[in-house]
Scaffold this motif. Sequence first.
Motif, short mmCIF file in Angstrom:
data_model
loop_
_atom_site.label_atom_id
_atom_site.label_comp_id
_atom_site.label_asym_id
_atom_site.label_seq_id
_atom_site.Cartn_x
_atom_site.Cartn_y
_atom_site.Cartn_z
N ASP A 163 29.84 13.77 -8.77
CA ASP A 163 29.84 15.21 -9.06
C ASP A 163 28.44 15.71 -9.41
N THR A 164 27.44 14.86 -9.20
CA THR A 164 26.06 15.31 -9.49
C THR A 164 25.13 14.99 -8.31
N ARG A 208 19.10 15.93 -17.66
CA ARG A 208 19.49 15.25 -16.42
C ARG A 208 18.26 14.92 -15.58
MG MG Z 1 28.68 15.33 -15.15
#
Ligand code: MG
Length: 198
Positions: A42-43, A30
């Motif tokens: 959601d991040t 990520r």
């Molecule tokens: Mg995710």
Amino acid sequence: MELITYPFVETFAGIQGEGTFMGMGATFIRLAGCNLRCAWCDTTHSFDVDRARRLTVNELLQECSLTQPLVVITGGEPTLYNLQPLVTAIHKLDKRVAIETNGTNPIPAEWDIDWVTASPKPGSNYAINCRPNELKYVVDDRLSVTDIAADRVPPGHVYLQIESCRPESARKAYKMVVEYPELKLRVGIQLHKILGVE
Ligand SMILES: [Mg+2]
Ligand SMILES: Nc1nc2[nH]cc(C(=O)O)c2c(=O)[nH]1
Ligand code: SF4
């Protein structure tokens, strides 16, 4: 020549929780930074580029244990960075590379990414500026069937993802699939959230 570095948020081995490769073992990488700010993101922990460590390809690969057959590069919005050196290095380790993108940026063919998942977003008016293999739409109150570009991917490769496991979103996704059979849509879930894993 200056080495390219990537703003690193996290890596973990788990399962691809979404889309065509749902359930397959995957190593996630990520990266930080996104050009959009979706209400139900959601991040959000990936937004802060300044606080992220900047890692070279070698440093990144040391950080990740690439044990899984698939490597998923995600964010944030990973197309903000030139991914070619990273993808080349991962291919040398005999792994396939998938990317999760919001679709706003072109993805050069030279990057040689094996699988592009684009999730067009309301904040960009559902722009798709890359050539996706599959599409994923978060079914929120705003999404309309006219926003769905089913013609941009092979039949059956559009997922209507339920927003934050909301029952209204699930009902809306279900109705869209049944009411528009010509679009060959699929209801999509986030398997990792149902299993309670990363
Ligand atoms: Mg995710
Ligand atoms: N397990 C798991 N699968 C995912 N597929 C796409 C994800 C993402 O955050 O882009 C994701 C994620 O965060 N976790
Ligand atoms: S595009 Fe993705 S990472 Fe960026 S704000 Fe939207 S949901 Fe979050």
